[in-house]
Design an enzyme around this catalytic site. Structure first.
Site, PDB file in Angstrom:
ATOM      1  N   LYS A 138     -33.223 -14.425  10.266  1.00 13.41           N
ATOM      2  CA  LYS A 138     -32.021 -14.742   9.497  1.00 13.41           C
ATOM      3  C   LYS A 138     -31.601 -13.544   8.650  1.00 13.41           C
ATOM      4  CE  LYS A 138     -33.937 -19.274   9.716  1.00 13.41           C
ATOM      5  NZ  LYS A 138     -32.989 -19.907  10.613  1.00 13.41           N
ATOM      6  N   ASP A 195     -41.504 -21.477   1.529  1.00 12.39           N
ATOM      7  CA  ASP A 195     -40.830 -21.114   2.777  1.00 12.39           C
ATOM      8  C   ASP A 195     -39.463 -20.547   2.383  1.00 12.39           C
ATOM      9  OD1 ASP A 195     -39.385 -20.970   5.117  1.00 12.39           O
ATOM     10  OD2 ASP A 195     -39.756 -23.046   5.740  1.00 12.39           O
ATOM     11  N   TRP A 217     -36.418 -28.861   6.728  1.00 12.75           N
ATOM     12  CA  TRP A 217     -37.516 -27.912   6.950  1.00 12.75           C
ATOM     13  C   TRP A 217     -38.742 -28.263   6.129  1.00 12.75           C
ATOM     14  CZ3 TRP A 217     -37.422 -25.908  11.378  1.00 12.75           C
ATOM     15  CH2 TRP A 217     -36.209 -25.607  11.992  1.00 12.75           C
TER      16      TRP A 217
END
Ligand code: PMP
Length: 365
Positions: free
Chosen positions: A203, A179, A104
């Site tokens: 999530k 993030d 990511w």
């Protein structure tokens, strides 16, 4: 019926209480005669839902008064562009620093390079992303626009144990952008250590479609002229996230999740439970060389736990047996293979115990 435990990395399991409440309120929210999906985002009913969600989130994360909480769209990948569009321009010749710890942060680097010069200040790629590179190896740029990190790598299973220390004498004005998509609300954080925190909701917060952005106020207004108005943090903040129509139903469910978290004792209580859940699962994986998790124990994620079977020809059999026991979505990300168990806040410890029992039994068999 077999009890189901869903280990998806996202969209992921939500608390059953929340889904039941949403179901009971689906057709008529609090006697309004409307579903939340049908309400004007500017009407009094949705305003009260929105306000409560913001207040609860601020309380749960102890967000200081000089930070704005924004509800945007576009997901984590959207922020990979929205962040540089809003922040790179803090400097006349922008450089963005990155720490590359997995898939990511890798994607964030690629996207940011479309908007500014990027400097990968440290990377653990050569070690197959088994850890966060040691802080004293980071080659930060004096005067970078900001430093981007991914504090929990959902695919590689690597998590920062703390906010990185940045010496203010050497870097007096280097905001950290984090993030936190896959571990926000799973552990206590000190928001004041960050300039910007962002997270896709799907999530640990609620349904897909909502993106949470927490921005320190002095960073709101550096957007480039090309930044779309709907993604300009200052515009968004000035309109209380109602400049455009926000993802109202996702905000409503997120609000129910925040209320559920508060009833469960807040983030500190969740963190204690998450530590125990992760301990149980890693202990089972480490106990038998039938399984392997390749991440340095100091940086193992509490939320996303990738693992491999020593004999990978048994992968399909493992997954079929898991499914038959109600243990769903354990297949690893296609880029790395193997297995992955995501054990977010809404995964009860009974689910982790059921997986541990299955791991033990499958290895024995
Ligand atoms: N960052 C992280 C850490 C993620 O786990 C994900 C999604 N798995 C993303 C960004 C991308 O999020 P989205 O699909 O919402 O754009």
């Amino acid at each position: 019926m077999t009890q189901i435990f869903n280990f998806s990395a996202g969209p992921a399991v939500l608390p059953k209480d929340v889904l039941q409440q949403a179901a009971s309120e689906m057709l008529d929210w609090h006697g309004s005669g409307m579903s939340v999906m049908e309400m004007s985002h500017r009407g009094p009913e949705f305003s009260s839902i929105h306000r409560q969600a913001l207040d609860d989130l601020r309380e749960l994360l102890h967000v200081p008064a000089n930070y704005k909480i924004l509800f945007q769209q576009g997901g984590g990948l959207g922020q990979n562009a929205i962040v540089p569009l809003n922040l790179a321009g803090r400097r006349p010749e922008p450089v963005i620093d990155f720490i590359h710890t997995g898939s990511w942060s890798g994607k964030s680097i690629k996207e940011a390079a479309r908007y500014a010069r990027v400097n990968v200040a440290a990377s653990s790629e050569a070690e197959h992303f088994a850890r966060v590179p040691a802080r004293d190896t980071w080659r930060l740029t004096p005067n970078a626009s900001y430093l981007h990190i991914c504090t929990n790598e959902t695919i590689d299973g690597v998590e920062y144990p703390d906010a990185p220390e940045i010496d203010p004498a050497l870097f007096p004005d280097l905001p950290i952008v984090a993030d936190m998509s896959s571990h926000i609300l799973s552990r206590e954080i000190d928001v004041s250590k960050y300039g910007v925190i962002f997270a896709g909701a799907q999530k640990n917060i609620g349904p897909a479609g909502l993106t949470l952005v927490i921005v320190r106020e002095d960073l709101l207004d550096f957007a480039s002229p090309q930044c779309p108005s709907v993604f300009h943090w200052k515009t968004c903040a000035e309109h209380d996230s109602l400049y455009n129509t926000p993802p109202t139903y996702s905000i409503y469910i997120a609000g129910l999740v925040f209320a559920w978290l508060k009833r469960r004792g807040g983030v500190a209580a969740m963190e204690a439970l998450n530590i125990e859940k992760a301990r149980l699962l890693y202990a089972a994986l480490d106990a038998d060389d039938f399984y392997a998790n390749r991440v340095d124990p100091a940086y193992r994620s509490r939320m996303n736990i990738p693992f491999y079977l020593r004999d990978e020809s048994l992968n399909d059999q493992f997954l079929a047996g898991a499914k038959a026991r109600g243990l769903l979505q354990l297949k690893g990300h296609k880029s790395v293979g193997g297995m992955r168990a995501s054990i977010y806040n809404a995964m009860p410890i009974e689910g982790v115990q059921a997986l541990v029992d299955y791991l033990n039994e499958f290895a024995r068999r």
